[in-house]
Motif scaffolding. Sequence first.
Motif, PDB file in Angstrom:
ATOM      1  N   UNK A 193       1.342  -1.514  -0.331  1.00  0.00           N
ATOM      2  CA  UNK A 193      -0.181  -0.143  -0.188  1.00  0.00           C
ATOM      3  C   UNK A 193       0.769   0.846   0.399  1.00  0.00           C
ATOM      4  N   UNK A 194       0.610   2.314  -0.594  1.00  0.00           N
ATOM      5  CA  UNK A 194       1.274   3.864  -0.754  1.00  0.00           C
ATOM      6  C   UNK A 194       0.165   4.813  -0.628  1.00  0.00           C
ATOM      7  N   UNK A 195       0.740   5.331   0.675  1.00  0.00           N
ATOM      8  CA  UNK A 195      -0.323   6.539   0.509  1.00  0.00           C
ATOM      9  C   UNK A 195       0.002   7.806   0.335  1.00  0.00           C
ATOM     10  N   UNK A 196      -0.927   9.335   0.612  1.00  0.00           N
ATOM     11  CA  UNK A 196      -1.546  10.064  -0.116  1.00  0.00           C
ATOM     12  C   UNK A 196       0.261  10.889   0.027  1.00  0.00           C
ATOM     13  N   UNK A 197       1.226  10.875   0.634  1.00  0.00           N
ATOM     14  CA  UNK A 197       2.264  11.280   0.802  1.00  0.00           C
ATOM     15  C   UNK A 197       3.525  10.227  -0.172  1.00  0.00           C
ATOM     16  N   UNK A 198       2.412   9.129  -1.107  1.00  0.00           N
ATOM     17  CA  UNK A 198       4.200   8.241  -1.718  1.00  0.00           C
ATOM     18  C   UNK A 198       4.706   8.020  -0.624  1.00  0.00           C
ATOM     19  N   UNK A 199       4.013   7.494   0.477  1.00  0.00           N
ATOM     20  CA  UNK A 199       5.093   6.806   1.543  1.00  0.00           C
ATOM     21  C   UNK A 199       4.598   4.752   1.604  1.00  0.00           C
ATOM     22  N   UNK A 200       5.483   3.877   0.566  1.00  0.00           N
ATOM     23  CA  UNK A 200       4.517   2.625   0.940  1.00  0.00           C
ATOM     24  C   UNK A 200       4.474   2.267   2.753  1.00  0.00           C
ATOM     25  N   UNK A 201       3.905   0.969   2.308  1.00  0.00           N
ATOM     26  CA  UNK A 201       3.602   0.007   3.709  1.00  0.00           C
ATOM     27  C   UNK A 201       3.929  -1.548   2.888  1.00  0.00           C
ATOM     28  N   UNK A 202       4.502  -2.680   4.183  1.00  0.00           N
ATOM     29  CA  UNK A 202       4.155  -3.717   2.643  1.00  0.00           C
ATOM     30  C   UNK A 202       3.498  -4.754   3.957  1.00  0.00           C
ATOM     31  N   UNK A 203       3.230  -5.800   4.344  1.00  0.00           N
ATOM     32  CA  UNK A 203       2.449  -6.486   4.903  1.00  0.00           C
ATOM     33  C   UNK A 203       3.381  -8.084   4.506  1.00  0.00           C
ATOM     34  N   UNK A 204       3.494  -8.529   5.622  1.00  0.00           N
ATOM     35  CA  UNK A 204       3.842 -10.686   4.643  1.00  0.00           C
ATOM     36  C   UNK A 204       4.142 -11.156   5.915  1.00  0.00           C
ATOM     37  N   UNK A 205       4.882 -12.101   5.765  1.00  0.00           N
ATOM     38  CA  UNK A 205       4.984 -13.299   6.918  1.00  0.00           C
ATOM     39  C   UNK A 205       6.334 -13.879   6.900  1.00  0.00           C
ATOM     40  N   UNK A 206       7.323 -13.745   7.830  1.00  0.00           N
ATOM     41  CA  UNK A 206       8.485 -14.422   8.008  1.00  0.00           C
ATOM     42  C   UNK A 206       8.068 -15.464   9.290  1.00  0.00           C
ATOM     43  N   UNK A 207       9.336 -16.658   9.213  1.00  0.00           N
ATOM     44  CA  UNK A 207       9.120 -17.245  10.492  1.00  0.00           C
ATOM     45  C   UNK A 207       8.940 -17.008  11.586  1.00  0.00           C
ATOM     46  N   UNK A 208       9.038 -15.693  11.498  1.00  0.00           N
ATOM     47  CA  UNK A 208       8.988 -14.990  13.200  1.00  0.00           C
ATOM     48  C   UNK A 208       7.029 -15.006  13.159  1.00  0.00           C
ATOM     49  N   UNK A 209       6.574 -15.010  11.774  1.00  0.00           N
ATOM     50  CA  UNK A 209       5.124 -14.568  12.068  1.00  0.00           C
ATOM     51  C   UNK A 209       4.450 -13.264  11.280  1.00  0.00           C
ATOM     52  N   UNK A 210       3.892 -12.499  11.485  1.00  0.00           N
ATOM     53  CA  UNK A 210       3.471 -11.932  10.802  1.00  0.00           C
ATOM     54  C   UNK A 210       3.848 -10.525  11.321  1.00  0.00           C
ATOM     55  N   UNK A 211       3.966  -8.975  10.039  1.00  0.00           N
ATOM     56  CA  UNK A 211       4.946  -7.713   9.841  1.00  0.00           C
ATOM     57  C   UNK A 211       4.270  -7.030   9.111  1.00  0.00           C
ATOM     58  N   UNK A 212       4.121  -5.652   9.994  1.00  0.00           N
ATOM     59  CA  UNK A 212       3.768  -4.273   8.900  1.00  0.00           C
ATOM     60  C   UNK A 212       5.221  -4.258   8.557  1.00  0.00           C
ATOM     61  N   UNK A 213       5.836  -3.631   7.721  1.00  0.00           N
ATOM     62  CA  UNK A 213       6.979  -3.104   7.347  1.00  0.00           C
ATOM     63  C   UNK A 213       6.604  -1.409   6.181  1.00  0.00           C
ATOM     64  N   UNK A 214       7.039   0.177   7.232  1.00  0.00           N
ATOM     65  CA  UNK A 214       6.497   1.050   6.236  1.00  0.00           C
ATOM     66  C   UNK A 214       7.853   1.738   6.656  1.00  0.00           C
ATOM     67  N   UNK A 215       7.706   2.741   5.481  1.00  0.00           N
ATOM     68  CA  UNK A 215       9.245   3.366   4.724  1.00  0.00           C
ATOM     69  C   UNK A 215       8.911   4.675   5.433  1.00  0.00           C
ATOM     70  N   UNK A 216       9.953   5.636   5.611  1.00  0.00           N
ATOM     71  CA  UNK A 216       9.669   6.757   6.337  1.00  0.00           C
ATOM     72  C   UNK A 216      11.356   7.690   5.907  1.00  0.00           C
ATOM     73  N   UNK A 217      10.751   9.054   5.941  1.00  0.00           N
ATOM     74  CA  UNK A 217      12.375   9.229   5.633  1.00  0.00           C
ATOM     75  C   UNK A 217      13.784   8.616   6.259  1.00  0.00           C
ATOM     76  N   UNK A 218      14.109   7.908   7.270  1.00  0.00           N
ATOM     77  CA  UNK A 218      14.490   7.552   8.251  1.00  0.00           C
ATOM     78  C   UNK A 218      14.968   5.938   7.503  1.00  0.00           C
TER      79      UNK A 218
END
Length: 433
Positions: A290-315
């Motif tokens: 998903x990409x928000x109105x400011x163009x920042x992406x978010x990713x949602x999925x799983x690894x061996x530890x469970x589900x995670x949300x990854x969000x990108x910002x300026x840092x």
Amino acid sequence: MPRSRLLPTVLSSAVLAAAVLASCDPICLDGVSPPGPGREYQSVSGACVAVVVTSPDAGGSDGGTDAGDAGEDPDAGPGEQSCGKSGWTTQVLDEGLDSLSATFVFDARGVGHYAYSKDSHLYVGTTRPGDAPMQVGGVATAYDVNMAVAADGTHHVLFQQGDSFGYAHDTGGVWHSELLGKGWIGAIALDSQGAPHLFIGQPSMLMGYLYGTRSEDGTWSLTPLNALGIAGDRERLVVDAAGHLHTVFVRTLSGSFQAVYATNAAGTWTEEPLDWTIPNGSPRFRIALRVDAAGQPSLLGSDSQGASLWVKDGSGWKQQRLGGLLSRGPSLTESPSGLGVALLDDAAPDANSSGSPSQWVVKTWDGPSVVGTTPPALLETRDGGNALLGDSAVHVDAQDAVQAGLFYIHYTSPDGGGLPQMTRGLRYARYCP
């Protein structure tokens, strides 16, 4: 068990989890109690959860479509059906699909649109009351199908035909289709003007990806994306408000499966391999983008530890854990009140061979805090067989009613041995708080 709304509540996720556990009967501790109305069972994450749907809709079909669990018309769009009884109602839209993947999209009004292949024909349908899937004439496909829906409700379908890919659309009220070349479909997205953008794997994955655009006169341009290296699979594509493209895919690397994000927001295509290794599984674990109105992406999925949300910002990228859920078909959106919304599923890593149950749940969060969750619901075929999630879509309206579109696969091992047989279908679900 109290049913949590999707609006922010005073209950933390820890308190919600405690409330669920407190409602469990000891019978659930064996992990094998048959799920059913009012029955508790242990999920593969170790949580004891209760089934709140009235009954699985195994059979009970009417003209090839079952009526759902609650006796209501569950596929009515917003304003066409008010929430009555709390909980999940579900409906099988079609079964016996031959496409390796199907697609489900909710438009801005909350109407669901879906596309799939059956008997080598392309079908497109909606969840409007009374609508039935329509066969798109002149399109033969038996592999992957992907679709985007424009603001005016027109459909833009990317489909696989043998080792070629094609595009079909119904702008102007008439379906048109064409084959565009050799390659493997990845994803399709529309920009703010409704123009399609394609992400295509070249005939050899070592040749990488193609990026497809269409001019006003209908001419296609297919440009190699050499900066992205070799192709992967499980692609997602989004065009942001500024016209920049964002994609995520999974690449095989030294026997593991690595999530890769790429964008042309800086003027040239660049890729960012994430420190995120996806488990191998069948159906394969997927990633939502998903990409928000400011163009920042978010990713949602799983690894061996469970589900995670990854969000990108300026840092850079930040990871937020969402629980021990091994999701094969997550989806990601935003509620009208600005909450993050995730559909996550959960099944044992070997569920395709063991036949253990699969379930889905919808979570909402505000910043770092999970503030709402639905009860889990079982994913089943029309005859009640355990199914595993493929691609999904989720939508939440202003009254916190949830809609979900679920592509599923059920594995059956032949008595005499050999390769497992697969039953594929599309299920629609609605949750009323």
